[in-house]
Enzyme design. Sequence first.
Site, PDB file in Angstrom:
ATOM      1  N   SER A  25       6.782 -11.539  29.491  1.00 32.42           N
ATOM      2  CA  SER A  25       7.279 -11.246  28.310  1.00 32.42           C
ATOM      3  C   SER A  25       7.626 -10.007  28.121  1.00 32.42           C
ATOM      4  O   SER A  25       7.769  -9.723  26.767  1.00 32.42           O
ATOM      5  CB  SER A  25       6.354 -12.556  27.004  1.00 32.42           C
ATOM      6  N   HIS A 158      37.520 -27.222  -4.347  1.00 35.34           N
ATOM      7  CA  HIS A 158      38.072 -27.930  -3.910  1.00 35.34           C
ATOM      8  C   HIS A 158      39.339 -27.234  -2.903  1.00 35.34           C
ATOM      9  O   HIS A 158      40.540 -26.944  -1.989  1.00 35.34           O
ATOM     10  CB  HIS A 158      38.523 -28.387  -3.782  1.00 35.34           C
ATOM     11  N   SER A 279      45.571  -5.135  15.975  1.00 37.19           N
ATOM     12  CA  SER A 279      45.427  -5.686  17.165  1.00 37.19           C
ATOM     13  C   SER A 279      45.666  -5.247  17.734  1.00 37.19           C
ATOM     14  O   SER A 279      46.827  -4.792  17.674  1.00 37.19           O
ATOM     15  CB  SER A 279      47.211  -6.981  16.376  1.00 37.19           C
ATOM     16  N   LYS A 285      49.243  -5.337  12.019  1.00 34.83           N
ATOM     17  CA  LYS A 285      47.476  -6.624  11.799  1.00 34.83           C
ATOM     18  C   LYS A 285      46.310  -5.545  11.694  1.00 34.83           C
ATOM     19  O   LYS A 285      46.829  -4.184  11.654  1.00 34.83           O
ATOM     20  CB  LYS A 285      46.777  -7.494  13.490  1.00 34.83           C
ATOM     21  N   ASN A 287      42.750  -6.834  10.939  1.00 36.45           N
ATOM     22  CA  ASN A 287      42.679  -8.542  11.056  1.00 36.45           C
ATOM     23  C   ASN A 287      41.014  -8.004   9.907  1.00 36.45           C
ATOM     24  O   ASN A 287      40.109  -7.143  10.334  1.00 36.45           O
ATOM     25  CB  ASN A 287      41.502  -8.564  13.110  1.00 36.45           C
ATOM     26  N   GLU A 292      34.378 -11.914   9.753  1.00 36.98           N
ATOM     27  CA  GLU A 292      34.080 -13.480  10.542  1.00 36.98           C
ATOM     28  C   GLU A 292      33.198 -12.661  11.698  1.00 36.98           C
ATOM     29  O   GLU A 292      32.757 -13.866  12.351  1.00 36.98           O
ATOM     30  CB  GLU A 292      36.025 -12.814  12.019  1.00 36.98           C
TER      31      GLU A 292
HETATM   32  N1  ARG Z   1       2.412 -13.617  25.555  1.00 42.39           N
HETATM   33  C1  ARG Z   1       1.953 -14.625  25.180  1.00 42.39           C
HETATM   34  C2  ARG Z   1       2.836 -14.986  24.080  1.00 42.39           C
HETATM   35  O1  ARG Z   1       3.410 -14.494  23.338  1.00 42.39           O
HETATM   36  C3  ARG Z   1       0.555 -13.891  24.942  1.00 42.39           C
HETATM   37  C4  ARG Z   1      -0.719 -15.228  24.460  1.00 42.39           C
HETATM   38  C5  ARG Z   1      -1.034 -15.968  25.957  1.00 42.39           C
HETATM   39  N2  ARG Z   1      -1.839 -16.639  25.984  1.00 42.39           N
HETATM   40  C6  ARG Z   1      -2.705 -17.441  26.917  1.00 42.39           C
HETATM   41  N3  ARG Z   1      -3.234 -18.382  26.749  1.00 42.39           N
HETATM   42  N4  ARG Z   1      -1.566 -16.941  28.236  1.00 42.39           N
HETATM   43  O2  ARG Z   1       2.162 -16.095  23.241  1.00 42.39           O
END
Ligand code: ARG
Length: 465
Positions: A25, A158, A279, A285, A287, A292
């Site tokens: 992550s 409405h 456009s 145009k 826009n 949007e």
């Molecule tokens: N990267 C993990 C998260 O964001 C951190 C926590 C990880 N904990 C674990 N028991 N694997 O959730």
Amino acid sequence: MENHKLWGGRFAEATSPCLEKLNRSIDLDKRLYEEDIEGSKAYAKALLKIKLLTEDETEAICDGLDIVKVEWKKGIFNILQGDEDIHTANERRLKELIGAPATKLHVGRSRNDQVVTDMKLWMRSNLRLLDEHLRGLISIIVHRASHELEVMMPGYTHLQRAQPVRWSHYLLSHAWNLKNDSDRLGEILKHTNIMPLGSGALAGNPFNIDRLSLAAALNFDDITQNSMQAVSDRDFIAEFLFWASVVGIHLSRLAEDLIIYSSKEFEFVTIGDSYSTGSSLMPQKRNPDSLELIRGIGGSLFGQCCSFIMVLKSLPSTYNKDLQGDKEAMFTTFDKLTSILEVTAGTVKTLKVNPGKCKSALSFEMLATDVAYYLVRKGVPFREAHHLAGQVVAAAEEKGVNICDLTLEELKLISNHFGVDIGKVWNYENSIEQYQATGGTSKSSVLKQIEKLQSWLGKILPTEK
Ligand code: ARG
């Protein structure tokens, strides 16, 4: 096998590369580097207090973490293949920099209480940034409203012409929604600012760490009271995502109005060049892409909320890896909301209102309610007055004229209560000025709204403690 995995001890084989990829992550949670370091420094100091670290070790850890922070800041932090997440990466680098003391920092702590602490710290400062954006937008609206008080336009229900209103009153209707959003944000801040650190993986802290002073050091208002609850609690994220969805709805509503009002059929407003696009095919145009995008993204914010709530649904107690998705929801929502708040502010600031077009869209049948009110003021009960005013509209339709062109004789055929003073009803400004009660569209009421919002805006933001 990588030697810096935080949990590698009991494993004989390396993690499968595809799981390694899915599990990683760091690309997202590296945004938490500062909060992670702040939390770790405070934790190290708390460990010193209970003598799990010496003065020297604590100093080495804090100095080392400061170097890690600088590396992130300068963009020279080298993320390695085995850096699963920000917590792993920071600890790995700290060990490279200071050696042995780094291996003592994580005692009694788990990434489970660490990650949620980091997120709360991040949310705390970034919610404040969002609030500044909201307030900026509100002040642009209030400024316009105070300078364009004389512009009259049809108010719609409405999407049908309903009653004449001031353009300022219409604009301020959006400011009030946004003010409510800001108030709600204050509540979320309160719920967020409770420290989970010291909950460990799920059972708590075995070294009787002083959580209250740890919380004070990190500027939390309080500490969580149950470690199992604390490591799984993502309600503050869910609240934030729901809140952002509501702001998205508010911005989308404003955007949709302005898209309609900027069309050739209406021309109430002209969107500034810097917030419109052309456009590639049709040279004429102009826009309203800015609006949007706001409208579209406003909807996708709820998508984030919905998807994260589905992740939470059916999870068993305490930490589960499903929760790792919280960062994506939190960051994406924050980034998207920030950009649409900025674009809304710019679009509203630079658009031009066309008073003539607004006024010429007013039509006399919009005063039919005023005819009923005229009769009420003459003592006719409202239900009967409403019916009689309906007859006035029908008579005008039958004759093919505006209601104001019916003669007094013709009106008297409908009700004897009509007199020459009905002439005063055929005036849009008079119509608007009846609405003097708080919240109405009369000038005095709109001025009161402006005053209230200005004084609210003037209030100093709750400062970073
Ligand atoms: N990267 C993990 C998260 O964001 C951190 C926590 C990880 N904990 C674990 N028991 N694997 O959730």
